[in-house]
Design a protein around this motif. Structure first.
Motif, mmCIF file in Angstrom:
data_model
loop_
_atom_site.group_PDB
_atom_site.id
_atom_site.type_symbol
_atom_site.label_atom_id
_atom_site.label_comp_id
_atom_site.label_asym_id
_atom_site.label_seq_id
_atom_site.Cartn_x
_atom_site.Cartn_y
_atom_site.Cartn_z
ATOM 1 N N MET A 1 0.743 -0.987 -0.032
ATOM 2 C CA MET A 1 0.110 -0.023 0.046
ATOM 3 C C MET A 1 0.849 1.248 0.069
ATOM 4 S SD MET A 1 -3.104 0.517 -0.003
ATOM 5 C CE MET A 1 -4.185 -0.711 0.592
ATOM 6 N N ASP A 2 2.080 1.094 0.744
ATOM 7 C CA ASP A 2 2.801 2.378 0.684
ATOM 8 C C ASP A 2 3.483 2.574 -0.479
ATOM 9 O OD1 ASP A 2 2.536 2.611 3.464
ATOM 10 O OD2 ASP A 2 4.395 1.378 4.071
ATOM 11 N N ARG A 3 3.716 1.647 -1.263
ATOM 12 C CA ARG A 3 4.406 1.842 -2.767
ATOM 13 C C ARG A 3 3.180 2.404 -3.603
ATOM 14 N NH1 ARG A 3 6.915 -2.476 -6.953
ATOM 15 N NH2 ARG A 3 7.751 -1.091 -8.206
ATOM 16 N N VAL A 4 1.971 2.252 -3.602
ATOM 17 C CA VAL A 4 0.904 2.822 -4.318
ATOM 18 C C VAL A 4 0.755 4.458 -3.934
ATOM 19 C CG1 VAL A 4 -1.554 2.827 -4.681
ATOM 20 C CG2 VAL A 4 -0.555 0.873 -4.639
ATOM 21 N N THR A 5 0.868 4.426 -2.512
ATOM 22 C CA THR A 5 0.571 5.834 -2.107
ATOM 23 C C THR A 5 1.857 6.954 -2.734
ATOM 24 O OG1 THR A 5 -0.197 4.999 0.002
ATOM 25 C CG2 THR A 5 0.846 7.381 0.067
ATOM 26 N N LYS A 6 3.002 6.188 -2.505
ATOM 27 C CA LYS A 6 4.280 6.936 -3.187
ATOM 28 C C LYS A 6 3.866 7.137 -4.700
ATOM 29 C CE LYS A 6 9.350 6.703 -3.402
ATOM 30 N NZ LYS A 6 9.640 6.566 -4.850
ATOM 31 N N MET A 7 3.844 6.272 -5.370
ATOM 32 C CA MET A 7 3.409 6.238 -6.909
ATOM 33 C C MET A 7 2.371 7.297 -7.372
ATOM 34 S SD MET A 7 3.640 2.159 -7.873
ATOM 35 C CE MET A 7 4.007 2.246 -9.589
ATOM 36 N N VAL A 8 1.370 7.307 -6.493
ATOM 37 C CA VAL A 8 0.330 8.386 -6.914
ATOM 38 C C VAL A 8 0.587 9.775 -6.523
ATOM 39 C CG1 VAL A 8 -1.625 6.477 -6.481
ATOM 40 C CG2 VAL A 8 -1.331 8.109 -4.683
ATOM 41 N N SER A 9 1.598 9.822 -5.641
ATOM 42 C CA SER A 9 2.276 11.386 -5.397
ATOM 43 C C SER A 9 3.049 11.988 -6.354
ATOM 44 C CB SER A 9 2.806 11.400 -3.863
ATOM 45 O OG SER A 9 4.116 10.669 -4.072
ATOM 46 N N GLU A 10 3.446 11.023 -7.470
ATOM 47 C CA GLU A 10 4.656 11.637 -8.408
ATOM 48 C C GLU A 10 3.989 12.576 -9.408
ATOM 49 O OE1 GLU A 10 5.019 8.021 -10.752
ATOM 50 O OE2 GLU A 10 6.269 6.957 -9.438
ATOM 51 N N ASP A 51 1.624 -7.309 -7.301
ATOM 52 C CA ASP A 51 1.415 -6.638 -5.669
ATOM 53 C C ASP A 51 0.437 -5.579 -5.539
ATOM 54 O OD1 ASP A 51 2.940 -8.923 -4.766
ATOM 55 O OD2 ASP A 51 4.771 -7.625 -4.595
ATOM 56 N N ILE A 52 0.950 -4.587 -6.688
ATOM 57 C CA ILE A 52 0.382 -3.310 -6.861
ATOM 58 C C ILE A 52 -1.141 -3.434 -7.073
ATOM 59 C CG2 ILE A 52 0.298 -0.942 -7.988
ATOM 60 C CD1 ILE A 52 3.392 -1.455 -8.275
ATOM 61 N N GLU A 53 -1.404 -4.539 -7.909
ATOM 62 C CA GLU A 53 -2.721 -4.753 -8.463
ATOM 63 C C GLU A 53 -3.667 -5.087 -7.152
ATOM 64 O OE1 GLU A 53 -5.003 -7.132 -11.846
ATOM 65 O OE2 GLU A 53 -3.092 -7.449 -11.853
ATOM 66 N N GLN A 54 -3.035 -5.999 -6.300
ATOM 67 C CA GLN A 54 -3.912 -6.486 -5.033
ATOM 68 C C GLN A 54 -4.172 -5.377 -4.225
ATOM 69 O OE1 GLN A 54 -1.116 -9.704 -3.925
ATOM 70 N NE2 GLN A 54 -1.966 -11.018 -5.640
ATOM 71 N N ALA A 55 -2.931 -4.305 -4.061
ATOM 72 C CA ALA A 55 -3.301 -3.449 -3.371
ATOM 73 C C ALA A 55 -4.331 -2.392 -3.695
ATOM 74 C CB ALA A 55 -1.983 -2.695 -3.103
ATOM 75 N N LEU A 56 -4.679 -2.261 -5.129
ATOM 76 C CA LEU A 56 -5.476 -1.342 -5.731
ATOM 77 C C LEU A 56 -6.895 -2.107 -5.484
ATOM 78 C CD1 LEU A 56 -4.060 -0.583 -8.983
ATOM 79 C CD2 LEU A 56 -4.263 1.024 -7.211
ATOM 80 N N SER A 57 -6.839 -3.411 -5.553
ATOM 81 C CA SER A 57 -8.122 -4.209 -5.247
ATOM 82 C C SER A 57 -8.743 -3.834 -3.709
ATOM 83 C CB SER A 57 -7.847 -5.881 -5.462
ATOM 84 O OG SER A 57 -7.893 -6.211 -6.726
ATOM 85 N N ARG A 58 -7.474 -4.072 -2.842
ATOM 86 C CA ARG A 58 -7.809 -3.752 -1.545
ATOM 87 C C ARG A 58 -8.450 -2.348 -1.178
ATOM 88 N NH1 ARG A 58 -3.385 -6.980 -0.811
ATOM 89 N NH2 ARG A 58 -1.835 -5.104 -0.496
ATOM 90 N N LEU A 59 -8.223 -1.444 -2.236
ATOM 91 C CA LEU A 59 -8.534 -0.010 -2.004
ATOM 92 C C LEU A 59 -10.176 0.116 -2.370
ATOM 93 C CD1 LEU A 59 -5.609 2.136 -3.250
ATOM 94 C CD2 LEU A 59 -6.682 2.025 -0.814
ATOM 95 N N GLY A 60 -10.684 -1.058 -2.971
ATOM 96 C CA GLY A 60 -11.928 -1.337 -3.688
ATOM 97 C C GLY A 60 -12.049 -0.979 -5.057
#
Length: 102
Positions: A1-10, A51-60
């Motif tokens: 999840m931290d990785r997704v957060t970092k990526m969306v702040s780019e 892993d990122i795809e799974q994190a996105l799924s967890r976000l809904g």
């Protein structure tokens, strides 16, 4: 999840996509036609994309691609983006995020 957060702040607009997904292609084309230069992450082409795809799924996010973030905020998939576009909310949102100057 931290990785997704970092990526969306780019960048003001971040799209998580798969190179083989026609809806992902449509959403990327829409933003590019507006003159937006989104950060695009092709989950089937990058390390740990699963892993990122799974994190996105967890976000809904269902389906997990395309997933669009504007100004760090989860917008959703193709349906949500197209709804915003059709009700004329997308362009003002992109301008407010600094992704569009016109």
């Amino acid at each position: 999840m931290d990785r997704v957060t970092k990526m969306v702040s780019e960048r003001p607009v971040v799209i998580f996509s798969k190179s083989s997904c026609c809806m992902s292609h449509t959403i990327k084309t829409l933003f590019c036609d507006f003159g937006v230069n989104p950060a695009v992450h092709e989950l089937d082409e990058i390390p740990r994309g699963r892993d990122i795809e799974q994190a996105l799924s967890r976000l809904g996010c269902s389906p997990s691609v395309p997933t669009v973030f504007i100004a760090g905020e989860l917008i959703g998939g193709a349906n949500e983006v197209m709804s915003l576009h059709l009700n004329r909310s997308l362009i003002p949102m992109l301008k407010k995020a600094g992704a569009l100057w016109v």
